[in-house]
Each structure stands twice: as structure tokens, then as C-alpha cells.
Design a protein around this motif. Sequence first.
Motif, PDB file in Angstrom:
ATOM      1  N   GLY A 148       0.835  -1.200   0.000  1.00 15.30           N
ATOM      2  CA  GLY A 148       0.000   0.000   0.000  1.00 15.30           C
ATOM      3  C   GLY A 148       0.865   1.244   0.000  1.00 15.30           C
ATOM      4  N   GLY A 149       0.218   2.377   0.140  1.00 16.05           N
ATOM      5  CA  GLY A 149       0.930   3.646   0.103  1.00 16.05           C
ATOM      6  C   GLY A 149       1.880   3.815   1.288  1.00 16.05           C
ATOM      7  N   THR A 150       1.524   3.234   2.424  1.00 22.57           N
ATOM      8  CA  THR A 150       2.387   3.369   3.596  1.00 22.57           C
ATOM      9  C   THR A 150       3.748   2.730   3.325  1.00 22.57           C
ATOM     10  OG1 THR A 150       0.466   3.376   5.049  1.00 22.57           O
ATOM     11  CG2 THR A 150       2.590   2.811   6.055  1.00 22.57           C
ATOM     12  N   ALA A 160       0.688  14.602  -4.766  1.00 14.48           N
ATOM     13  CA  ALA A 160      -0.156  14.848  -5.939  1.00 14.48           C
ATOM     14  C   ALA A 160      -1.512  14.201  -5.655  1.00 14.48           C
ATOM     15  CB  ALA A 160       0.504  14.289  -7.190  1.00 14.48           C
ATOM     16  N   GLY A 161      -2.334  14.970  -4.947  1.00 12.91           N
ATOM     17  CA  GLY A 161      -3.633  14.472  -4.488  1.00 12.91           C
ATOM     18  C   GLY A 161      -3.590  14.250  -2.990  1.00 12.91           C
ATOM     19  N   THR A 162      -3.744  15.339  -2.224  1.00 11.64           N
ATOM     20  CA  THR A 162      -3.621  15.188  -0.767  1.00 11.64           C
ATOM     21  C   THR A 162      -4.830  14.441  -0.199  1.00 11.64           C
ATOM     22  OG1 THR A 162      -4.614  17.378  -0.364  1.00 11.64           O
ATOM     23  CG2 THR A 162      -2.205  17.264  -0.500  1.00 11.64           C
ATOM     24  N   VAL A 183       7.252  11.868  -4.976  1.00 11.51           N
ATOM     25  CA  VAL A 183       5.878  12.343  -5.155  1.00 11.51           C
ATOM     26  C   VAL A 183       4.918  11.273  -4.647  1.00 11.51           C
ATOM     27  CG1 VAL A 183       4.100  12.958  -6.840  1.00 11.51           C
ATOM     28  CG2 VAL A 183       6.420  13.870  -7.078  1.00 11.51           C
ATOM     29  N   ASP A 184       4.059  11.657  -3.709  1.00 10.63           N
ATOM     30  CA  ASP A 184       3.049  10.741  -3.217  1.00 10.63           C
ATOM     31  C   ASP A 184       1.759  10.955  -4.020  1.00 10.63           C
ATOM     32  OD1 ASP A 184       1.251   9.159  -1.940  1.00 10.63           O
ATOM     33  OD2 ASP A 184       1.499  10.051   0.061  1.00 10.63           O
ATOM     34  N   ALA A 185       1.587  10.099  -5.023  1.00 11.88           N
ATOM     35  CA  ALA A 185       0.359  10.113  -5.830  1.00 11.88           C
ATOM     36  C   ALA A 185      -0.435   8.841  -5.537  1.00 11.88           C
ATOM     37  CB  ALA A 185       0.700  10.222  -7.313  1.00 11.88           C
ATOM     38  N   ALA A 186      -0.369   8.400  -4.274  1.00 16.96           N
ATOM     39  CA  ALA A 186      -1.025   7.146  -3.875  1.00 16.96           C
ATOM     40  C   ALA A 186      -2.483   7.152  -4.308  1.00 16.96           C
ATOM     41  CB  ALA A 186      -0.926   6.963  -2.361  1.00 16.96           C
ATOM     42  N   TRP A 187      -3.158   8.244  -3.999  1.00 19.93           N
ATOM     43  CA  TRP A 187      -4.590   8.322  -4.330  1.00 19.93           C
ATOM     44  C   TRP A 187      -4.811   8.983  -5.694  1.00 19.93           C
ATOM     45  CZ3 TRP A 187      -7.722  12.843  -4.628  1.00 19.93           C
ATOM     46  CH2 TRP A 187      -9.078  12.559  -4.855  1.00 19.93           C
ATOM     47  N   GLY A 188      -4.082  10.047  -5.983  1.00 16.54           N
ATOM     48  CA  GLY A 188      -4.368  10.845  -7.173  1.00 16.54           C
ATOM     49  C   GLY A 188      -3.863  10.268  -8.483  1.00 16.54           C
ATOM     50  N   PRO A 234      -2.594   1.128  -6.998  1.00 19.54           N
ATOM     51  CA  PRO A 234      -3.729   0.525  -7.704  1.00 19.54           C
ATOM     52  C   PRO A 234      -4.935   0.262  -6.791  1.00 19.54           C
ATOM     53  CG  PRO A 234      -1.680  -0.464  -8.451  1.00 19.54           C
ATOM     54  CD  PRO A 234      -1.334   0.413  -7.271  1.00 19.54           C
ATOM     55  N   HIS A 235      -4.727   0.028  -5.485  1.00 21.51           N
ATOM     56  CA  HIS A 235      -5.897  -0.297  -4.651  1.00 21.51           C
ATOM     57  C   HIS A 235      -6.688   0.928  -4.185  1.00 21.51           C
ATOM     58  CE1 HIS A 235      -3.567  -0.703  -0.477  1.00 21.51           C
ATOM     59  NE2 HIS A 235      -3.839   0.551  -0.740  1.00 21.51           N
ATOM     60  N   LYS A 236      -6.339   2.092  -4.702  1.00 22.71           N
ATOM     61  CA  LYS A 236      -7.185   3.269  -4.437  1.00 22.71           C
ATOM     62  C   LYS A 236      -7.969   3.571  -5.728  1.00 22.71           C
ATOM     63  CE  LYS A 236      -4.598   5.101  -0.534  1.00 22.71           C
ATOM     64  NZ  LYS A 236      -3.428   4.205  -0.422  1.00 22.71           N
ATOM     65  N   MET A 237      -7.628   4.644  -6.446  1.00 22.60           N
ATOM     66  CA  MET A 237      -8.369   4.980  -7.663  1.00 22.60           C
ATOM     67  C   MET A 237      -8.180   3.957  -8.794  1.00 22.60           C
ATOM     68  SD  MET A 237     -10.393   7.519  -7.864  1.00 22.60           S
ATOM     69  CE  MET A 237     -10.866   9.084  -7.116  1.00 22.60           C
TER      70      MET A 237
HETATM   71  N1  0PR Z   1      -0.593   8.573   0.691  1.00 22.41           N
HETATM   72  C1  0PR Z   1      -1.776   9.186   0.564  1.00 22.41           C
HETATM   73  C2  0PR Z   1      -1.865  10.477  -0.175  1.00 22.41           C
HETATM   74  C3  0PR Z   1      -2.918   8.599   1.124  1.00 22.41           C
HETATM   75  O1  0PR Z   1      -4.101   9.211   1.020  1.00 22.41           O
HETATM   76  C4  0PR Z   1      -2.798   7.371   1.820  1.00 22.41           C
HETATM   77  C5  0PR Z   1      -3.979   6.709   2.452  1.00 22.41           C
HETATM   78  C6  0PR Z   1      -1.522   6.776   1.908  1.00 22.41           C
HETATM   79  C7  0PR Z   1      -0.445   7.409   1.339  1.00 22.41           C
HETATM   80  C8  0PR Z   1      -1.310   5.469   2.618  1.00 22.41           C
HETATM   81  O2  0PR Z   1      -1.834   4.441   1.863  1.00 22.41           O
HETATM   82  P1  0PR Z   1      -2.227   3.031   2.494  1.00 22.41           P
HETATM   83  O3  0PR Z   1      -3.403   3.276   3.400  1.00 22.41           O
HETATM   84  O4  0PR Z   1      -2.550   2.211   1.284  1.00 22.41           O
HETATM   85  O5  0PR Z   1      -1.065   2.509   3.210  1.00 22.41           O
HETATM   86  N2  0PR Z   1      -5.144   7.460   2.524  1.00 22.41           N
HETATM   87  C9  0PR Z   1      -6.337   7.023   3.211  1.00 22.41           C
HETATM   88  C10 0PR Z   1      -6.234   7.406   4.693  1.00 22.41           C
HETATM   89  O6  0PR Z   1      -5.362   6.932   5.399  1.00 22.41           O
HETATM   90  C11 0PR Z   1      -6.548   5.564   3.083  1.00 22.41           C
HETATM   91  C12 0PR Z   1      -7.918   5.087   3.363  1.00 22.41           C
HETATM   92  C13 0PR Z   1      -8.415   4.061   2.611  1.00 22.41           C
HETATM   93  C14 0PR Z   1      -8.702   5.559   4.393  1.00 22.41           C
HETATM   94  C15 0PR Z   1      -9.654   3.543   2.874  1.00 22.41           C
HETATM   95  C16 0PR Z   1      -9.951   5.052   4.648  1.00 22.41           C
HETATM   96  C17 0PR Z   1     -10.414   4.033   3.888  1.00 22.41           C
HETATM   97  O7  0PR Z   1     -11.632   3.480   4.152  1.00 22.41           O
HETATM   98  O8  0PR Z   1      -7.025   8.205   5.130  1.00 22.41           O
END
Ligand code: 0PR
Length: 349
Positions: free
Chosen positions: A71-73, A146-148, A173-178, A203-206
Amino acid sequence: MQRDPQDFGRVLSSMCTEPHPDARDAARRFLASNPGDPTTYPAVAELEREVVETLGEVTGLSDPHGYVASGGTEANLQAVRAARNLAETTDPNVVAPESVHFSFRKAADVLDVELRLAPVGSDLRADPAKIRRLADEDTALVVGVAGTTEYGRVDPIPALANAAAAVDALLHVDAAWGGFVLPFTDWAWSFADASVDTMTIDPHKMGRAPVPAGGFLARDEAILDALAVDTPYLESTSQAALTGTRSGAGVAGAHAALSALWPDGYRENAARGRENAEWLADALESRGYDVVAPVLPIVAADIPETTVEALQAEGWRVSPTGDGELRVVCMPHVTREMLESFVADLDSV
Ligand code: 0PR
């Protein structure tokens, strides 16, 4: 008794979404494959190489290096780790806007790196001058988003690249979501727009892949080398990922989602998300609420806590921003009908 997961019918705050049907099928078929051992599981390893290739296309990187993370973390932590390992200092720091995701706090803690957070501007984006002021010769990494997470803002990535270059630091660049929305905007955010060293794109977000499928990308192989450890008793000799055994379901699911959706499906998702966010912002504004105008498809509005609690009691899954605004993330599962029904409930509670 079979237990069912909750459906997405009233989920407005999540950054995960309904996986694409092909992605569900692929995930099920690869449940027992481990991409962490690519010589024993070559089929899933091949899928992972193709996912990284396609993520390179999405992000404007022609010879991408990387892998499918949990994941993004993990991807953000790996960016910090690579920069720390490559930096020529014994006291490394990371400079980021205060809008970064909290995963950077975890990374700083685990890796024993100082995290310096710069205030954002009135537009809620990183301020390159403030970032530059916090950076010094011990700065290993500058981070832009890139997509807070809270407001869907896109930081000025080319200016942050200059700030990083001025102190000889890497740029992440953190484009995890965007990352799957941005190709259909005119923001400068990608590897093609600036000298970005590493990127997170999940991929597991957008991307409509099943959980867990995060994405870590690097411009240079040397960055992955800086993460690799020897794996003496596996057939493959080194491993750059943070986790050992990894999810074959995540990799295969990401591959199937990308195959089905890049680029036209993601373009449609992005357009629908934008239209829905604008519709909701208008609907809330016309009811007298202060709305943070959407850039990417997240709407934040100043709605009283008691109203939010009443909506939650109606089953709506909405979460507040750090400043207490109600936040709606217009993910692919969020339809206009859902939003109409949400606004109708807002009117009646
Ligand atoms: N970078 C950004 C910009 C993010 O928004 C997030 C997660 C991460 C990194 C970390 O990604 P992982 O959670 O995959 O490790 N953003 C949301 C948050 O933490 C994730 C989320 C997903 C929250 C599903 C709630 C939910 O139901 O708020």
C-alpha cells in the motif's frame, strides 16, 4: 454462517473502492502465489513486471523500476528508506508539506529520520519557499503530494524538484490516491514534468484493484539497489520490497484492473468523479455551507458536527478532515444517485 463484507452503498469517505470484476477474478486465481519469491512463482512475477511497465506509462516514466507494495504506507516508507540509505549524512532529514499523509510519520519513526513539516499556503498546497527554508545539507528527501488525502490538492512538483536539487536531495511524489486521476488533468505532477526520483501510486485506491496493491516506482535502478538485501536461500538473490511474502492476489488484481481500465476506463472514472464532486460542491454551497472547492474529486465542507453524527446514524460513512470539515471522496463507486440520496438525508436530519 457466511459473513459478508459491507457494501459500498453509503461509503463516502473511503479511498478504496469496488474492484473491477476482472480484478476480483484475477485476485482469486492468484491467492496462493507469492511475488516475493519470483523464481518459484514466475507467472505472478511476470504480471508484476507488466504492472510496473504500465504504472510507468501512467506516470510518464519510460524505463520504470519498482514493485507492487502492500500500500501507500509501504511505498512511502521505502522512498524514505532509499533516500536515507543513499544520503551522505549521519543525521538525515525529510522535508515535506504538513499536508502529507501520516504514513511519513511512521516512516520517520521506523527509520529514525527527522521529519520536517512546512506549512502549506492558503491554497492548501506545499509552499516551495517554505520547503526550501527547512531543507539543508542533511536533507535526504523532499516530498510533494499529488492528491492530498484531506483536500485532493496537487503540490507544485517542478518547484519542489528545484528545492530538492538545491540541497542535492531526492524528490518523492506521493500520488497514492491521485495517480489514476492526474493523467487526465493539466497539473504538472509526473516523472515527465519534473525530475522526480520516486513515486507512490496505489492501484488499490483509484486504480480499482483489490487490496493490497500499492505501487512504488523509481526512475533509477540504483534506488531499488539501495533497498535490496541479500536473500541467500531463495533462488533469486536479493529483495527490494519491504515485506517478504507478498500478495499474489494484489499483483494479479492490479494487473487485471490496469489491463481493463488504462487509459479509457480511468479517463471515464476521472470525468465522473470530477462531475460528481462539482455537483456535490454546488449542492452544499447552495445550502449555505462553506465548501473547499474540489481540485481532484474530494469535497470538504463545513458542516456542523451534530449534523455529521446524524448522517452517520443514517449509515453514511463520512469522516472529518483534521479541521473538522466533512469530507466526501468521489471514488468510482460513488454515483450521482448516492450523492442525491445523501443530500436528501442532509436536508432531513
Ligand atoms: N498517501 C496518501 C496520499 C494517502 O491518502 C494514503 C492513504 C496513503 C499514502 C497510505 O496508503 P495506504 O493506506 O494504502 O497505506 N489514505 C487514506 C487514509 O489513510 C486511506 C484510506 C483508505 C482511508 C480507505 C480510509 C479508507 O476506508 O485516510
